[in-house]
Design a protein around this motif. Structure first.
Motif, short mmCIF file in Angstrom:
data_model
loop_
_atom_site.label_atom_id
_atom_site.label_comp_id
_atom_site.label_asym_id
_atom_site.label_seq_id
_atom_site.Cartn_x
_atom_site.Cartn_y
_atom_site.Cartn_z
N SER A 57 0.83 -1.20 0.00
CA SER A 57 0.00 0.00 0.00
C SER A 57 0.87 1.26 0.00
O SER A 57 0.54 2.25 -0.66
CB SER A 57 -0.96 0.00 1.20
OG SER A 57 -0.25 -0.03 2.43
N GLN A 61 0.85 4.02 -2.95
CA GLN A 61 0.65 5.43 -2.63
C GLN A 61 1.76 6.29 -3.21
O GLN A 61 1.51 7.35 -3.80
CB GLN A 61 0.59 5.60 -1.11
CG GLN A 61 0.43 7.03 -0.62
CD GLN A 61 -0.99 7.56 -0.74
OE1 GLN A 61 -1.89 6.82 -1.14
NE2 GLN A 61 -1.19 8.81 -0.44
N ARG A 104 -7.33 -1.67 -4.38
CA ARG A 104 -8.35 -0.65 -4.60
C ARG A 104 -8.22 0.45 -3.56
O ARG A 104 -7.77 0.22 -2.44
CB ARG A 104 -9.77 -1.25 -4.47
CG ARG A 104 -10.28 -1.91 -5.71
CD ARG A 104 -11.47 -2.80 -5.46
NE ARG A 104 -12.51 -2.25 -4.59
CZ ARG A 104 -13.47 -1.39 -4.97
NH1 ARG A 104 -13.50 -0.96 -6.21
NH2 ARG A 104 -14.39 -0.99 -4.11
N ARG A 105 -8.61 1.67 -3.96
CA ARG A 105 -8.86 2.74 -3.00
C ARG A 105 -10.37 2.90 -2.95
O ARG A 105 -11.01 3.04 -4.00
CB ARG A 105 -8.22 4.05 -3.44
CG ARG A 105 -6.71 4.05 -3.46
CD ARG A 105 -6.18 5.36 -3.99
NE ARG A 105 -6.66 5.64 -5.35
CZ ARG A 105 -6.58 6.81 -5.96
NH1 ARG A 105 -6.07 7.85 -5.34
NH2 ARG A 105 -7.02 6.95 -7.20
N SER A 107 -13.96 4.66 -0.95
CA SER A 107 -14.42 5.76 -0.12
C SER A 107 -15.93 5.91 -0.29
O SER A 107 -16.48 5.61 -1.35
CB SER A 107 -13.73 7.07 -0.54
OG SER A 107 -14.23 8.16 0.21
N TYR A 110 -16.56 9.19 -2.72
CA TYR A 110 -15.74 8.87 -3.89
C TYR A 110 -15.89 9.91 -4.98
O TYR A 110 -16.90 10.61 -5.09
CB TYR A 110 -16.10 7.48 -4.42
CG TYR A 110 -17.58 7.27 -4.70
CD1 TYR A 110 -18.15 7.66 -5.90
CD2 TYR A 110 -18.40 6.69 -3.73
CE1 TYR A 110 -19.50 7.48 -6.15
CE2 TYR A 110 -19.75 6.50 -3.97
CZ TYR A 110 -20.29 6.89 -5.17
OH TYR A 110 -21.64 6.71 -5.40
N ASP A 115 -14.67 3.54 -7.21
CA ASP A 115 -14.09 3.49 -5.87
C ASP A 115 -15.14 3.33 -4.78
O ASP A 115 -14.82 3.40 -3.58
CB ASP A 115 -13.28 4.76 -5.60
CG ASP A 115 -12.07 4.88 -6.52
OD1 ASP A 115 -11.60 3.84 -7.02
OD2 ASP A 115 -11.60 6.01 -6.73
N THR A 154 -6.75 -3.73 4.94
CA THR A 154 -7.26 -2.36 4.78
C THR A 154 -6.44 -1.40 5.64
O THR A 154 -5.90 -1.79 6.69
CB THR A 154 -8.75 -2.25 5.18
OG1 THR A 154 -8.92 -2.66 6.55
CG2 THR A 154 -9.62 -3.10 4.27
N ILE A 157 -6.90 6.08 4.62
CA ILE A 157 -6.23 7.10 3.81
C ILE A 157 -6.69 8.46 4.32
O ILE A 157 -7.89 8.74 4.34
CB ILE A 157 -6.60 6.97 2.32
CG1 ILE A 157 -6.20 5.59 1.78
CG2 ILE A 157 -5.92 8.07 1.50
CD1 ILE A 157 -6.68 5.33 0.36
N TRP A 204 -7.38 2.02 1.82
CA TRP A 204 -6.80 1.03 0.92
C TRP A 204 -7.49 -0.30 1.16
O TRP A 204 -7.77 -0.66 2.30
CB TRP A 204 -5.31 0.88 1.16
CG TRP A 204 -4.48 2.02 0.69
CD1 TRP A 204 -3.92 3.00 1.44
CD2 TRP A 204 -4.13 2.31 -0.67
NE1 TRP A 204 -3.24 3.90 0.65
CE2 TRP A 204 -3.35 3.49 -0.65
CE3 TRP A 204 -4.39 1.70 -1.89
CZ2 TRP A 204 -2.83 4.06 -1.81
CZ3 TRP A 204 -3.88 2.26 -3.05
CH2 TRP A 204 -3.11 3.42 -3.00
#
Length: 214
Positions: A57, A61, A104-105, A107, A110, A115, A154, A157, A204
Motif C-alpha cells: 500500500s 501510494q 483498490r482505494r 471511499s 468517492y 471506488d 485495509t 487514507i 486502501w
C-alpha cells in the motif's frame, strides 16, 4: 517444486559419487529431510500478510503521488485531474500485478464511482469513519475472506498535506476555477471535494491470496 528441488539435489549427489555408484537410501532420506518444506502457522501467515499489506500500500501510494506530482508540473492541476482519471487505475494495476494481488482505494465520498466500497469493504470503511469522527487512531486491519483462501488488508487514507487539497479541498477557497470546472465535467456526481487536512479520505483495500503469502 519441492520434488524438483529434491531431484536436483539427488542428481548432484549421484554425480559426486561417480557414474557406477547408486545413491543409498540413507543419503536419499537425508536429502529429503533437508529439503522438507516448513509448514507455516496461521499466525506466521497473517503476520506476513500484514507486512505485505503495509509495504504494498505504501508503494502504491508513492507511485500515485509521484506520477500525480509530475502531471501537475507538466499539465497543470486541471490537466492532472484528467491524467488521474485515465491513469490512476493502471498505476495501481501495475503494482498489483507485480505481487499477484488486487488493490483498490475505496471511499464513501468517492470521485470515481469505481471506488465505491463493496460488501466486504463497507463495514471496515464505516469503522474507519467512526474512528475518525471520534478522534480514535485507526490501525491497519486484516480479515480472512473467500473461505480463508485470501486476506483483505485495509488501511485508512487521510489528507496528509495541502497538495491533496488542490483537488479535494474547499471549492470556494482551495480549488482554482479551471480545476473545479474540469472535475465537474469529468465527475458530475463527485463527492470528494470539501476536505481539509487530516480528514479521512477513504481506505486502501488489498486482496491478498493466501497462497501468494505462503
Amino acid at each position: 517444486m519441492k520434488n524438483n528441488i529434491i531431484l536436483c539435489a539427488l542428481v548432484l549427489v549421484a554425480n559426486a559419487c561417480g557414474p557406477q555408484e547408486r545413491v543409498s537410501k540413507e543419503v536419499f532420506d537425508a536429502v529429503n529431510e533437508k529439503m522438507e518444506v516448513k509448514k507455516l502457522s496461521d499466525f506466521e501467515i497473517i503476520e506476513e500478510a500484514m507486512v505485505w499489506g503495509d509495504s504494498i500500500s505504501n508503494e502504491a501510494q508513492n507511485q500515485l503521488i509521484s506520477n500525480l506530482q509530475k502531471a501537475v508540473t507538466e499539465k497543470g492541476v486541471d490537466g492532472a485531474v484528467e491524467y488521474c482519471k485515465v491513469n490512476a487505475t493502471s498505476i495501481l494495476d501495475e503494482v498489483a500485478d507485480k505481487y499477484g494481488i488486487s488493490i483498490r482505494r475505496v471511499s464513501n465520498r468517492y470521485r470515481n464511482p469505481a471506488d465505491k466500497p463493496n460488501e466486504d469493504e463497507i463495514p471496515l470503511l464505516e469503522a474507519y469513519e467512526y474512528n475518525a469522527e471520534n478522534g480514535i487512531v485507526s490501525e491497519p486491519n486484516l480479515q480472512k475472506i473467500d473461505n480463508g483462501n485470501a486476506y483483505l488488508y485495509t488501511k485508512s487514507i487521510t489528507i496528509p498535506n495541502g497538495f491533496c487539497l488542490i483537488c479535494h479541498g474547499d471549492p470556494s477557497s482551495d480549488l482554482h476555477q479551471k480545476t473545479l470546472e474540469k472535475i465537474n465535467s469529468l465527475y458530475p456526481n463527485d463527492l470528494a471535494k470539501g476536505h481539509k487536512m487530516g480528514d479521512l479520505r477513504g481506505m486502501w483495500a488489498l486482496r491478498i491470496p493466501k497462497k501468494a503469502v505462503v
